[in-house]
Design a protein around this motif. Structure first.
Motif, PDB file in Angstrom:
ATOM      1  N   VAL A   1       1.124  -1.522   0.560  1.00 22.26           N
ATOM      2  CA  VAL A   1       0.123  -0.540  -0.465  1.00 22.26           C
ATOM      3  C   VAL A   1       0.994   1.313  -0.285  1.00 22.26           C
ATOM      4  O   VAL A   1       1.989   1.385   0.795  1.00 22.26           O
ATOM      5  CB  VAL A   1      -0.979  -0.267   0.811  1.00 22.26           C
ATOM      6  N   ASN A   2       0.171   2.208  -0.775  1.00 24.92           N
ATOM      7  CA  ASN A   2       1.686   3.475  -1.123  1.00 24.92           C
ATOM      8  C   ASN A   2       0.327   4.815  -1.063  1.00 24.92           C
ATOM      9  O   ASN A   2      -0.493   4.544  -0.849  1.00 24.92           O
ATOM     10  CB  ASN A   2       2.385   3.132  -1.829  1.00 24.92           C
ATOM     11  N   TRP A   3       1.223   5.628  -0.032  1.00 21.32           N
ATOM     12  CA  TRP A   3       0.666   6.972  -0.035  1.00 21.32           C
ATOM     13  C   TRP A   3       1.364   8.412  -1.219  1.00 21.32           C
ATOM     14  O   TRP A   3       1.902   7.573  -1.448  1.00 21.32           O
ATOM     15  CB  TRP A   3       0.914   7.409   1.566  1.00 21.32           C
ATOM     16  N   THR A   4       0.867   8.718  -1.746  1.00 23.37           N
ATOM     17  CA  THR A   4       1.324   9.248  -2.981  1.00 23.37           C
ATOM     18  C   THR A   4       0.727  11.101  -2.558  1.00 23.37           C
ATOM     19  O   THR A   4      -0.107  11.091  -2.567  1.00 23.37           O
ATOM     20  CB  THR A   4       0.829   8.824  -4.397  1.00 23.37           C
ATOM     21  N   GLU A   5       1.041  11.839  -3.532  1.00 20.03           N
ATOM     22  CA  GLU A   5       0.618  13.355  -3.340  1.00 20.03           C
ATOM     23  C   GLU A   5       0.806  13.348  -2.510  1.00 20.03           C
ATOM     24  O   GLU A   5      -0.265  14.286  -2.108  1.00 20.03           O
ATOM     25  CB  GLU A   5      -0.347  13.220  -4.597  1.00 20.03           C
ATOM     26  N   VAL A   6       1.316  13.278  -1.374  1.00 17.28           N
ATOM     27  CA  VAL A   6       1.273  13.312   0.100  1.00 17.28           C
ATOM     28  C   VAL A   6       1.496  15.149   0.924  1.00 17.28           C
ATOM     29  O   VAL A   6       2.270  14.979   0.183  1.00 17.28           O
ATOM     30  CB  VAL A   6       1.625  13.008   1.286  1.00 17.28           C
ATOM     31  N   SER A   7       0.271  16.307   0.941  1.00 19.46           N
ATOM     32  CA  SER A   7       0.504  17.228   1.520  1.00 19.46           C
ATOM     33  C   SER A   7       0.083  17.617   2.381  1.00 19.46           C
ATOM     34  O   SER A   7      -1.318  17.387   2.685  1.00 19.46           O
ATOM     35  CB  SER A   7      -0.206  18.404   0.047  1.00 19.46           C
ATOM     36  N   LEU A   8       0.917  18.495   2.907  1.00 15.44           N
ATOM     37  CA  LEU A   8       1.059  19.357   4.716  1.00 15.44           C
ATOM     38  C   LEU A   8       0.428  20.729   4.387  1.00 15.44           C
ATOM     39  O   LEU A   8       1.365  21.167   4.054  1.00 15.44           O
ATOM     40  CB  LEU A   8       1.534  18.773   5.533  1.00 15.44           C
ATOM     41  N   PHE A   9      -0.878  20.555   5.338  1.00 22.72           N
ATOM     42  CA  PHE A   9      -1.180  22.253   4.594  1.00 22.72           C
ATOM     43  C   PHE A   9      -1.310  22.638   6.968  1.00 22.72           C
ATOM     44  O   PHE A   9      -2.246  22.134   7.955  1.00 22.72           O
ATOM     45  CB  PHE A   9      -2.496  22.604   4.557  1.00 22.72           C
ATOM     46  N   ASP A  10      -0.290  23.631   6.606  1.00 22.18           N
ATOM     47  CA  ASP A  10      -0.321  24.357   8.580  1.00 22.18           C
ATOM     48  C   ASP A  10       0.302  23.504   9.254  1.00 22.18           C
ATOM     49  O   ASP A  10      -0.873  23.496  10.353  1.00 22.18           O
ATOM     50  CB  ASP A  10      -1.511  25.177   8.385  1.00 22.18           C
ATOM     51  N   ALA A  11       1.243  22.798   9.202  1.00 20.44           N
ATOM     52  CA  ALA A  11       1.202  21.759  10.441  1.00 20.44           C
ATOM     53  C   ALA A  11       2.267  21.679  11.003  1.00 20.44           C
ATOM     54  O   ALA A  11       3.238  21.867  10.655  1.00 20.44           O
ATOM     55  CB  ALA A  11       1.715  19.729   9.685  1.00 20.44           C
ATOM     56  N   PRO A  12       2.184  21.522  12.626  1.00 19.45           N
ATOM     57  CA  PRO A  12       2.740  21.913  13.732  1.00 19.45           C
ATOM     58  C   PRO A  12       4.280  21.693  13.589  1.00 19.45           C
ATOM     59  O   PRO A  12       4.145  20.384  13.170  1.00 19.45           O
ATOM     60  CB  PRO A  12       2.243  22.798  14.841  1.00 19.45           C
ATOM     61  N   PRO A  13       5.232  21.702  13.854  1.00 17.64           N
ATOM     62  CA  PRO A  13       6.040  20.843  14.453  1.00 17.64           C
ATOM     63  C   PRO A  13       5.618  19.647  15.118  1.00 17.64           C
ATOM     64  O   PRO A  13       4.655  20.088  16.047  1.00 17.64           O
ATOM     65  CB  PRO A  13       7.731  21.584  15.140  1.00 17.64           C
ATOM     66  N   LEU A  14       6.758  18.562  14.997  1.00 20.33           N
ATOM     67  CA  LEU A  14       5.594  17.487  16.048  1.00 20.33           C
ATOM     68  C   LEU A  14       6.017  17.798  17.357  1.00 20.33           C
ATOM     69  O   LEU A  14       4.188  17.214  18.392  1.00 20.33           O
ATOM     70  CB  LEU A  14       6.751  16.012  15.554  1.00 20.33           C
ATOM     71  N   ARG A  15       7.441  18.394  17.987  1.00 24.93           N
ATOM     72  CA  ARG A  15       7.492  18.743  19.105  1.00 24.93           C
ATOM     73  C   ARG A  15       6.633  19.727  19.579  1.00 24.93           C
ATOM     74  O   ARG A  15       6.732  19.930  20.913  1.00 24.93           O
ATOM     75  CB  ARG A  15       8.932  19.337  18.728  1.00 24.93           C
ATOM     76  N   ALA A  16       5.433  20.585  18.753  1.00 24.74           N
ATOM     77  CA  ALA A  16       4.980  21.599  19.465  1.00 24.74           C
ATOM     78  C   ALA A  16       3.946  21.039  20.202  1.00 24.74           C
ATOM     79  O   ALA A  16       2.915  21.180  20.892  1.00 24.74           O
ATOM     80  CB  ALA A  16       4.151  22.318  18.347  1.00 24.74           C
ATOM     81  N   ALA A  17       3.328  19.092  20.035  1.00 25.68           N
ATOM     82  CA  ALA A  17       2.623  18.900  21.067  1.00 25.68           C
ATOM     83  C   ALA A  17       2.555  18.550  22.272  1.00 25.68           C
ATOM     84  O   ALA A  17       2.179  18.400  23.484  1.00 25.68           O
ATOM     85  CB  ALA A  17       1.706  17.888  19.808  1.00 25.68           C
ATOM     86  N   LEU A  18       4.211  18.895  22.094  1.00 24.25           N
ATOM     87  CA  LEU A  18       4.879  18.221  24.218  1.00 24.25           C
ATOM     88  C   LEU A  18       4.107  19.267  24.359  1.00 24.25           C
ATOM     89  O   LEU A  18       4.335  19.260  25.875  1.00 24.25           O
ATOM     90  CB  LEU A  18       6.205  18.234  23.872  1.00 24.25           C
ATOM     91  N   ALA A  19       4.785  20.078  24.252  1.00 24.75           N
ATOM     92  CA  ALA A  19       4.189  21.953  24.616  1.00 24.75           C
ATOM     93  C   ALA A  19       2.819  21.728  25.667  1.00 24.75           C
ATOM     94  O   ALA A  19       2.866  22.637  26.295  1.00 24.75           O
ATOM     95  CB  ALA A  19       4.637  23.347  23.724  1.00 24.75           C
ATOM     96  N   LEU A  20       2.055  21.161  24.496  1.00 29.42           N
ATOM     97  CA  LEU A  20       0.903  21.029  25.244  1.00 29.42           C
ATOM     98  C   LEU A  20       0.376  19.661  25.932  1.00 29.42           C
ATOM     99  O   LEU A  20      -0.910  19.384  26.625  1.00 29.42           O
ATOM    100  CB  LEU A  20      -0.491  20.851  24.674  1.00 29.42           C
ATOM    101  N   ASN A  21       0.958  19.619  27.101  1.00 27.05           N
ATOM    102  CA  ASN A  21       0.845  17.893  27.392  1.00 27.05           C
ATOM    103  C   ASN A  21       0.645  18.139  28.785  1.00 27.05           C
ATOM    104  O   ASN A  21       1.144  19.241  30.151  1.00 27.05           O
ATOM    105  CB  ASN A  21       2.385  17.118  28.131  1.00 27.05           C
ATOM    106  N   ILE A  22      -0.391  17.603  29.056  1.00 31.43           N
ATOM    107  CA  ILE A  22      -1.434  17.759  30.927  1.00 31.43           C
ATOM    108  C   ILE A  22      -1.198  17.023  31.611  1.00 31.43           C
ATOM    109  O   ILE A  22      -1.363  15.343  31.007  1.00 31.43           O
ATOM    110  CB  ILE A  22      -2.830  18.294  30.235  1.00 31.43           C
ATOM    111  N   ASP A  23      -1.432  17.259  32.824  1.00 28.30           N
ATOM    112  CA  ASP A  23      -1.607  16.451  33.949  1.00 28.30           C
ATOM    113  C   ASP A  23      -2.570  15.389  33.099  1.00 28.30           C
ATOM    114  O   ASP A  23      -3.994  15.805  32.483  1.00 28.30           O
ATOM    115  CB  ASP A  23      -1.611  16.476  35.318  1.00 28.30           C
ATOM    116  N   ALA A  24      -1.972  13.775  33.334  1.00 29.58           N
ATOM    117  CA  ALA A  24      -3.248  12.517  32.674  1.00 29.58           C
ATOM    118  C   ALA A  24      -4.426  12.619  33.706  1.00 29.58           C
ATOM    119  O   ALA A  24      -5.550  12.266  33.228  1.00 29.58           O
ATOM    120  CB  ALA A  24      -1.994  11.331  33.238  1.00 29.58           C
ATOM    121  N   GLY A  25      -4.629  13.377  35.089  1.00 31.36           N
ATOM    122  CA  GLY A  25      -5.576  14.021  35.934  1.00 31.36           C
ATOM    123  C   GLY A  25      -6.825  14.299  34.813  1.00 31.36           C
ATOM    124  O   GLY A  25      -8.070  14.764  35.797  1.00 31.36           O
ATOM    125  N   ASP A  26      -6.064  15.122  34.587  1.00 30.82           N
ATOM    126  CA  ASP A  26      -7.202  16.751  33.912  1.00 30.82           C
ATOM    127  C   ASP A  26      -7.538  16.010  33.008  1.00 30.82           C
ATOM    128  O   ASP A  26      -7.385  16.693  31.620  1.00 30.82           O
ATOM    129  CB  ASP A  26      -7.123  17.775  34.037  1.00 30.82           C
TER     130      ASP A  26
END
Length: 262
Positions: A118-143
């Motif tokens: 299976v292959n992906w072709t013609e892949v385009s990403l629009f306004d994709a934040p860097p992956l590391r940006a999600a780490l800044a949103l890490n919230i305590d697991a209990g909340d």
């Protein structure tokens, strides 16, 4: 990386491979003085034939090159970096196997592929934040409430082969994970040895009123080394039952004195 279930296929394939290896060995011996590129092709070809995990894990690699250990639905192969396509605001690494399988990694995410079942072709990403940006949103697991809102989104357009499902437009949701995923390589499962690794998950958002059968809740996970800011591992489902994963190889990386130059 493809496989077959025919009962006699193993014998016929091994016979064909042995004949092919003999021809290639003769060819390579004739051009042996052509330089390192022929040696690299020879090495990756041999590794491609004998591609079980044990062989790749024990292989002695040319340290002048960079490698990925790639699995397509559990079938392993070793890919070498072909070239880096430095775009305006992103970097695309293009990796090749001995059997002309191609995997493109766009800033840590899977891009176009070629030569897989299976292959992906013609892949385009629009306004994709860097992956590391999600780490800044890490919230305590209990909340749970804050966890639900602490997510980033971007749009992806892609086509899928075979079947040529074109221009699939989907929203991808990013979030940091508070626990280590279970479906990862053994090298990443030890939390002490991987104390600098943080995990991110991406999932395709399927709207409640979705009528496009090509939009599925496809999942991806990534391992980010927060010390080097490198994405050392990724795993992307191309369809609900077919995934591609890639791990920086060897892992853990050798010391800086022995790191590859290419």
């Amino acid at each position: 990386m493809s496989s077959t279930n025919h009962p006699n296929s193993g014998i016929s394939i091994l016979f064909l491979i042995s004949r092919l290896v003999a021809c290639i060995l003769l060819t390579l011996s004739a051009i042996g003085c052509a330089g390192d590129k022929q040696n690299l092709i020879y090495d990756t070809f041999i590794l491609g034939i004998t591609s079980p995990n044990t062989v790749i894990d024990e292989a002695k690699l040319n340290q002048n090159y960079r490698y990925l250990k790639v699995e397509a639905n559990g079938q392993p192969a070793l890919l070498a970096l072909g070239y880096v396509d430095q775009k305006k605001q992103s970097k695309h690494d293009v990796w090749f196997s001995a059997f002309k399988e191609v995997v493109e990694i766009k800033d840590g995410r899977l891009g176009n592929t070629e030569g897989l079942e299976v292959n992906w072709t013609e892949v385009s990403l629009f306004d994709a934040p860097p992956l590391r940006a999600a780490l800044a949103l890490n919230i305590d697991a209990g909340d749970k409430a804050k966890q639900k809102s602490a997510k980033l989104r971007y749009m992806r357009i892609r086509s899928v082969m075979p079947g040529y499902h074109v221009n699939i437009r989907e929203t991808v949701v990013m979030e940091a994970l508070t626990e280590i995923p279970i479906d990862i390589p053994k090298q990443l499962k030890d939390p002490i040895a991987n104390e600098n690794i943080r995990w991110i998950q991406e999932t395709v958002l399927v709207p409640p009123n979705n009528f496009n059968p090509s939009i599925k809740p496809l999942r991806a996970i990534y391992a980010i080394n927060i010390k080097t800011n490198e994405t050392v591992f990724g795993k992307q489902y191309l369809t609900p039952d077919f995934f591609v994963s890639w791990l920086t190889w060897p892992y853990p990386a050798p010391s800086k004195d022995n790191q590859p130059t290419k």
